[in-house]
Design a protein around this motif. Structure first.
Motif, PDB file in Angstrom:
ATOM      1  N   HIS A   1      53.050  72.727  46.038  1.00  0.00           N
ATOM      2  CA  HIS A   1      53.120  71.412  46.700  1.00  0.00           C
ATOM      3  C   HIS A   1      53.050  71.616  48.213  1.00  0.00           C
ATOM      4  O   HIS A   1      53.885  71.130  48.961  1.00  0.00           O
ATOM      5  CB  HIS A   1      54.405  70.695  46.291  1.00  0.00           C
ATOM      6  CG  HIS A   1      54.577  70.608  44.806  1.00  0.00           C
ATOM      7  ND1 HIS A   1      53.822  69.764  44.020  1.00  0.00           N
ATOM      8  CD2 HIS A   1      55.397  71.280  43.959  1.00  0.00           C
ATOM      9  CE1 HIS A   1      54.175  69.907  42.760  1.00  0.00           C
ATOM     10  NE2 HIS A   1      55.125  70.815  42.687  1.00  0.00           N
TER      11      HIS A   1
ATOM     12  N   ALA B   1      49.433  67.428  51.419  1.00  0.00           N
ATOM     13  CA  ALA B   1      49.610  66.016  51.098  1.00  0.00           C
ATOM     14  C   ALA B   1      49.010  65.674  49.744  1.00  0.00           C
ATOM     15  O   ALA B   1      49.544  64.844  49.004  1.00  0.00           O
ATOM     16  CB  ALA B   1      48.990  65.160  52.199  1.00  0.00           C
TER      17      ALA B   1
ATOM     18  N   ALA C   1      51.465  66.871  46.809  1.00  0.00           N
ATOM     19  CA  ALA C   1      52.887  66.608  47.015  1.00  0.00           C
ATOM     20  C   ALA C   1      53.575  66.194  45.715  1.00  0.00           C
ATOM     21  O   ALA C   1      52.957  65.597  44.820  1.00  0.00           O
ATOM     22  CB  ALA C   1      53.058  65.499  48.059  1.00  0.00           C
TER      23      ALA C   1
ATOM     24  N   GLU D   1      55.632  63.643  43.861  1.00  0.00           N
ATOM     25  CA  GLU D   1      55.650  62.200  44.099  1.00  0.00           C
ATOM     26  C   GLU D   1      56.883  61.553  43.462  1.00  0.00           C
ATOM     27  O   GLU D   1      57.201  61.822  42.300  1.00  0.00           O
ATOM     28  CB  GLU D   1      54.376  61.565  43.547  1.00  0.00           C
ATOM     29  CG  GLU D   1      53.118  62.073  44.230  1.00  0.00           C
ATOM     30  CD  GLU D   1      51.880  61.303  43.806  1.00  0.00           C
ATOM     31  OE1 GLU D   1      52.035  60.182  43.259  1.00  0.00           O
ATOM     32  OE2 GLU D   1      50.763  61.809  44.021  1.00  0.00           O
TER      33      GLU D   1
ATOM     34  N   TRP E   1      55.734  69.642  50.430  1.00  0.00           N
ATOM     35  CA  TRP E   1      55.492  68.221  50.643  1.00  0.00           C
ATOM     36  C   TRP E   1      56.093  67.397  49.515  1.00  0.00           C
ATOM     37  O   TRP E   1      55.929  67.726  48.338  1.00  0.00           O
ATOM     38  CB  TRP E   1      53.992  67.925  50.691  1.00  0.00           C
ATOM     39  CG  TRP E   1      53.301  68.337  51.954  1.00  0.00           C
ATOM     40  CD1 TRP E   1      53.071  69.606  52.395  1.00  0.00           C
ATOM     41  CD2 TRP E   1      52.719  67.463  52.931  1.00  0.00           C
ATOM     42  NE1 TRP E   1      52.394  69.587  53.583  1.00  0.00           N
ATOM     43  CE2 TRP E   1      52.155  68.280  53.941  1.00  0.00           C
ATOM     44  CE3 TRP E   1      52.606  66.081  53.048  1.00  0.00           C
ATOM     45  CZ2 TRP E   1      51.504  67.755  55.048  1.00  0.00           C
ATOM     46  CZ3 TRP E   1      51.956  65.547  54.148  1.00  0.00           C
ATOM     47  CH2 TRP E   1      51.411  66.383  55.136  1.00  0.00           C
TER      48      TRP E   1
ATOM     49  N   LYS F   1      56.218  63.178  48.385  1.00  0.00           N
ATOM     50  CA  LYS F   1      55.641  61.862  48.649  1.00  0.00           C
ATOM     51  C   LYS F   1      56.566  60.794  48.071  1.00  0.00           C
ATOM     52  O   LYS F   1      56.991  60.879  46.914  1.00  0.00           O
ATOM     53  CB  LYS F   1      54.253  61.746  48.030  1.00  0.00           C
ATOM     54  CG  LYS F   1      53.538  60.429  48.336  1.00  0.00           C
ATOM     55  CD  LYS F   1      52.143  60.419  47.721  1.00  0.00           C
ATOM     56  CE  LYS F   1      51.426  59.107  48.007  1.00  0.00           C
ATOM     57  NZ  LYS F   1      50.071  59.077  47.396  1.00  0.00           N
TER      58      LYS F   1
ATOM     59  N   GLU G   1      57.332  56.544  47.630  1.00  0.00           N
ATOM     60  CA  GLU G   1      56.895  55.151  47.717  1.00  0.00           C
ATOM     61  C   GLU G   1      58.112  54.302  48.075  1.00  0.00           C
ATOM     62  O   GLU G   1      59.146  54.368  47.385  1.00  0.00           O
ATOM     63  CB  GLU G   1      56.280  54.688  46.397  1.00  0.00           C
ATOM     64  CG  GLU G   1      54.992  55.413  46.027  1.00  0.00           C
ATOM     65  CD  GLU G   1      53.860  55.138  46.999  1.00  0.00           C
ATOM     66  OE1 GLU G   1      53.846  54.027  47.580  1.00  0.00           O
ATOM     67  OE2 GLU G   1      53.003  56.014  47.176  1.00  0.00           O
TER      68      GLU G   1
ATOM     69  N   GLY H   1      54.558  58.588  57.791  1.00  0.00           N
ATOM     70  CA  GLY H   1      54.331  57.332  57.107  1.00  0.00           C
ATOM     71  C   GLY H   1      53.967  56.206  58.044  1.00  0.00           C
ATOM     72  O   GLY H   1      53.890  56.386  59.270  1.00  0.00           O
TER      73      GLY H   1
ATOM     74  N   SER I   1      53.476  54.470  51.508  1.00  0.00           N
ATOM     75  CA  SER I   1      53.718  55.852  51.112  1.00  0.00           C
ATOM     76  C   SER I   1      54.218  56.665  52.308  1.00  0.00           C
ATOM     77  O   SER I   1      53.604  56.644  53.380  1.00  0.00           O
ATOM     78  CB  SER I   1      52.429  56.493  50.581  1.00  0.00           C
ATOM     79  OG  SER I   1      52.010  55.854  49.386  1.00  0.00           O
ATOM     80  N   TYR I   2      55.316  57.350  52.103  1.00  0.00           N
ATOM     81  CA  TYR I   2      55.872  58.245  53.113  1.00  0.00           C
ATOM     82  C   TYR I   2      55.872  59.671  52.562  1.00  0.00           C
ATOM     83  O   TYR I   2      55.871  59.878  51.347  1.00  0.00           O
ATOM     84  CB  TYR I   2      57.296  57.829  53.484  1.00  0.00           C
ATOM     85  CG  TYR I   2      57.374  56.547  54.272  1.00  0.00           C
ATOM     86  CD1 TYR I   2      57.475  56.564  55.658  1.00  0.00           C
ATOM     87  CD2 TYR I   2      57.337  55.310  53.625  1.00  0.00           C
ATOM     88  CE1 TYR I   2      57.543  55.378  56.391  1.00  0.00           C
ATOM     89  CE2 TYR I   2      57.394  54.122  54.347  1.00  0.00           C
ATOM     90  CZ  TYR I   2      57.500  54.172  55.722  1.00  0.00           C
ATOM     91  OH  TYR I   2      57.552  53.012  56.440  1.00  0.00           O
ATOM     92  N   SER I   3      55.880  60.632  53.470  1.00  0.00           N
ATOM     93  CA  SER I   3      55.953  62.037  53.071  1.00  0.00           C
ATOM     94  C   SER I   3      57.085  62.722  53.812  1.00  0.00           C
ATOM     95  O   SER I   3      57.319  62.457  55.004  1.00  0.00           O
ATOM     96  CB  SER I   3      54.641  62.768  53.385  1.00  0.00           C
ATOM     97  OG  SER I   3      53.564  62.230  52.640  1.00  0.00           O
TER      98      SER I   3
END
Length: 273
Positions: A46, A49, A52, A54, A76, A78, A80, A110, A167-169
């Protein structure tokens, strides 16, 4: 008080206690099952991006264990999320002597965040970034993992109100490019146990053991041209000065399964003659 009266009183008390015990048993039987956190492991898969891990429902309690091996890749996640939600994120390391001086960094990427700058990796187009450096952390705060009874050093503990929906990481990495073990925890609300591996508690216990990671904190060094595989065009290949290129974390599966097998053997007892 006569003997008959005492017996009658004792029978009444016994009946009340029996009824109370039955009521308590019914309450416990109807209660929801034990709730815990979700546990995930990153084996170097991972590191971008596109790859990642999730997650949705950022309020649920989750922890991701990762080893940044050689080459020292970021990990990474991810997420929501909706505008106005609060993300609770913590960054820590196993309390292992070789990691005492390590200070990994964390970034939140994000929508609605400041324009990214100073990141050692390429951010997806159109997103901002908030950088959290732990380089100024001097006194290490020790915390204990209740699931494994293992000690960690807590480097970062932040609650962040997210400015937009989308979506943020979360990205963690070693600024020095060292082999580092770390964990990222998000959320607070207990949930049903879930993992991307078998025997997550056993693997987490091994994650905290120094003998499963003999060369943590050592730097990665460029691979000499003659040592690269034939036809490999990469100039960014990395190898560890005293270890394998992938790191020790995959060996935790062997350690965990060996521990499970040993306990099962002990429960069965010695073979019968």
């Amino acid at each position: 008080m006569s003997t008959a009266t005492r017996r009658s009183t004792l029978r009444a008390r016994s009946a009340r206690l029996t009824a109370l015990a039955a009521t308590l048993a019914a309450v416990l039987a109807s209660a929801s099952p034990a709730r815990a956190r979700q546990t995930f492991f990153d084996y170097g898969d991972h590191a971008s991006a596109e790859d990642a891990l999730e997650f949705s429902e950022i309020f649920l309690s989750r922890i991701v264990y990762s080893e940044l091996g050689c080459p020292s890749r970021p990990v990474w996640l991810k997420l929501e999320a909706a505008k106005g939600e609060t993300l609770h994120v913590r960054l820590g390391m196993p309390a292992l002597a070789p990691l005492r001086r390590e200070r990994p960094s964390l970034a939140l990427l994000g929508p609605g965040l400041p324009r990214p700058a100073g990141l050692p990796f390429e951010a997806p187009a159109g997103v901002g970034a908030q950088l959290f450096s732990t380089s100024t952390v001097r006194a290490l705060a020790a915390v204990r993992d209740p699931a494994t009874d293992s000690r960690s050093w807590l480097l970062l503990d932040r609650r962040i109100e997210l400015p937009e929906s989308g979506s943020y990481s979360l990205v963690a990495w070693s600024p020095e490019g060292h082999r580092v073990r770390l964990w990222i925890a998000v959320g607070d609300e207990p949930t049903e146990e879930l993992s991307n591996v078998d025997d997550p508690v056993e693997r987490a216990k091994a994650f905290y053991q120094p003998w499963t990671a003999p060369d943590l904190s050592a730097p990665c060094s460029p691979v000499p041209a003659r040592a690269r595989p034939a036809g490999d065009p990469s100039t960014a290949s990395c190898a560890h000065a005293a270890g394998t290129a992938r790191g020790a974390l995959p060996a935790l599966a062997v350690v965990a399964l060996a521990g499970v097998a040993a306990r099962r053997a002990r429960r069965r007892g010695p073979p019968r003659g």
